[in-house]
Scaffold this motif. Structure first.
Motif, mmCIF file in Angstrom:
data_model
loop_
_atom_site.group_PDB
_atom_site.id
_atom_site.type_symbol
_atom_site.label_atom_id
_atom_site.label_comp_id
_atom_site.label_asym_id
_atom_site.label_seq_id
_atom_site.Cartn_x
_atom_site.Cartn_y
_atom_site.Cartn_z
ATOM 1 N N ALA A 119 38.696 31.845 26.191
ATOM 2 C CA ALA A 119 39.450 31.999 27.433
ATOM 3 C C ALA A 119 38.967 33.246 28.166
ATOM 4 O O ALA A 119 38.551 34.227 27.529
ATOM 5 N N PRO A 120 39.011 33.228 29.495
ATOM 6 C CA PRO A 120 38.547 34.391 30.256
ATOM 7 C C PRO A 120 39.285 35.669 29.853
ATOM 8 O O PRO A 120 40.508 35.678 29.725
ATOM 9 N N VAL A 121 38.509 36.710 29.653
ATOM 10 C CA VAL A 121 39.035 38.051 29.369
ATOM 11 C C VAL A 121 38.729 38.893 30.593
ATOM 12 O O VAL A 121 37.582 38.944 31.046
ATOM 13 N N CYS A 122 39.755 39.535 31.132
ATOM 14 C CA CYS A 122 39.613 40.239 32.409
ATOM 15 C C CYS A 122 39.504 41.748 32.217
ATOM 16 O O CYS A 122 40.180 42.324 31.366
ATOM 17 N N VAL A 123 38.652 42.347 33.039
ATOM 18 C CA VAL A 123 38.511 43.798 33.081
ATOM 19 C C VAL A 123 38.413 44.217 34.541
ATOM 20 O O VAL A 123 37.934 43.467 35.381
ATOM 21 N N GLY A 124 38.860 45.387 34.803
ATOM 22 C CA GLY A 124 38.766 45.913 36.158
ATOM 23 C C GLY A 124 39.355 47.295 36.219
ATOM 24 O O GLY A 124 40.346 47.579 35.551
ATOM 25 N N ALA A 125 38.722 48.118 37.007
ATOM 26 C CA ALA A 125 39.222 49.473 37.193
ATOM 27 C C ALA A 125 40.420 49.436 38.130
ATOM 28 O O ALA A 125 40.529 48.563 38.981
ATOM 29 N N SER A 126 41.322 50.370 37.979
ATOM 30 C CA SER A 126 42.478 50.455 38.853
ATOM 31 C C SER A 126 42.006 50.569 40.299
ATOM 32 O O SER A 126 41.212 51.443 40.644
ATOM 33 N N GLY A 127 42.452 49.651 41.127
ATOM 34 C CA GLY A 127 42.066 49.664 42.536
ATOM 35 C C GLY A 127 40.713 49.028 42.810
ATOM 36 O O GLY A 127 40.276 48.956 43.950
ATOM 37 N N GLY A 128 40.041 48.537 41.763
ATOM 38 C CA GLY A 128 38.727 47.928 41.938
ATOM 39 C C GLY A 128 38.764 46.423 41.760
ATOM 40 O O GLY A 128 39.812 45.832 41.508
ATOM 41 N N ASP A 129 37.609 45.791 41.899
ATOM 42 C CA ASP A 129 37.499 44.355 41.689
ATOM 43 C C ASP A 129 37.885 44.016 40.251
ATOM 44 O O ASP A 129 37.660 44.799 39.331
ATOM 45 N N LEU A 130 38.438 42.831 40.080
ATOM 46 C CA LEU A 130 38.799 42.333 38.767
ATOM 47 C C LEU A 130 37.839 41.206 38.412
ATOM 48 O O LEU A 130 37.635 40.293 39.212
ATOM 49 N N THR A 131 37.211 41.286 37.253
ATOM 50 C CA THR A 131 36.310 40.233 36.801
ATOM 51 C C THR A 131 36.734 39.779 35.412
ATOM 52 O O THR A 131 37.201 40.576 34.598
ATOM 53 N N CYS A 132 36.561 38.485 35.174
ATOM 54 C CA CYS A 132 36.908 37.906 33.881
ATOM 55 C C CYS A 132 35.749 37.018 33.445
ATOM 56 O O CYS A 132 35.112 36.368 34.281
ATOM 57 N N THR A 133 35.485 36.994 32.159
ATOM 58 C CA THR A 133 34.447 36.116 31.641
ATOM 59 C C THR A 133 34.954 35.396 30.403
ATOM 60 O O THR A 133 35.775 35.915 29.650
ATOM 61 N N GLY A 134 34.437 34.182 30.236
ATOM 62 C CA GLY A 134 34.768 33.364 29.081
ATOM 63 C C GLY A 134 33.625 32.408 28.829
ATOM 64 O O GLY A 134 32.531 32.557 29.388
ATOM 65 N N GLU A 135 33.891 31.393 28.013
ATOM 66 C CA GLU A 135 32.834 30.439 27.675
ATOM 67 C C GLU A 135 33.438 29.065 27.431
ATOM 68 O O GLU A 135 34.525 28.940 26.855
ATOM 69 N N THR A 136 32.736 28.037 27.859
ATOM 70 C CA THR A 136 33.152 26.666 27.602
ATOM 71 C C THR A 136 32.664 26.234 26.223
ATOM 72 O O THR A 136 31.802 26.882 25.624
ATOM 73 N N VAL A 137 33.195 25.116 25.749
ATOM 74 C CA VAL A 137 32.774 24.562 24.462
ATOM 75 C C VAL A 137 31.275 24.249 24.487
ATOM 76 O O VAL A 137 30.584 24.406 23.482
ATOM 77 N N SER A 138 30.771 23.838 25.656
ATOM 78 C CA SER A 138 29.349 23.496 25.768
ATOM 79 C C SER A 138 28.453 24.712 25.994
ATOM 80 O O SER A 138 27.246 24.571 26.157
#
Length: 117
Positions: free
Chosen positions: A56-75
Motif C-alpha cells: 500500500a502507498p506509504v506517504c512522506v512529505g515535509a511540513s508545508g511541502g508536497d506530499l508523495t506516496c509510493t507503493g507497489e502492485t502485485v505485478s
C-alpha cells in the motif's frame, strides 16, 4: 505499548486499509491529518480501479511541502501518489505510466462515505 502488542495491531490496520473496506474508508475524513486523507483516498482509487496492491502507498512529505506516496502492485508496477503543497485537496494517482485519477481528495473520500450509506 510494547512491540509485541503493537505488531498485531499494526498488521491488522494495514490489512484493513488495503482491503478496500468501505466502512473504514468512510471514517478516513475524520480519522487523520492531510497525509492520512491522501493515503486513504489513494487506496480508494486503487481498489476502485481493481488494482491488486502488494505494498500500500506509504506517504512522506515535509511540513508545508508536497506530499508523495509510493507503493507497489502485485505485478511489480510502481504506485505513485502526489499531492502538491499549494493545493492539499488535489491528488494524482499513477500506476506505472497510467494516471488513474487526478482530482480532489475530498471527492474520493466523500464518494467512499456515500457507498457505506
Amino acid at each position: 505499548m510494547t512491540a509485541r502488542r503493537a505488531a498485531p495491531a499494526v498488521a491488522f490496520a494495514v490489512a484493513v486499509a488495503v482491503s478496500g473496506c468501505s466502512q473504514i474508508d468512510a471514517l478516513a475524513p475524520v480519522g487523520g491529518n492531510a497525509q492520512a486523507e491522501v493515503r486513504f483516498a489513494a487506496i480508494d482509487v486503487l481498489v476502485g480501479a481493481g488494482v491488486e496492491i502488494l505494498v500500500a502507498p506509504v506517504c512522506v512529505g515535509a511540513s508545508g511541502g508536497d506530499l508523495t506516496c509510493t507503493g507497489e502492485t502485485v505485478s511489480g508496477e510502481v504506485i505513485s501518489v502526489h499531492s502538491p503543497a499549494d493545493s492539499d485537496d488535489m491528488l494524482t494517482v499513477t500506476v506505472g505510466s497510467d494516471v488513474l485519477y487526478s482530482g480532489s481528495v475530498t471527492a474520493v473520500l466523500d464518494a467512499a462515505a456515500r457507498e457505506t450509506e
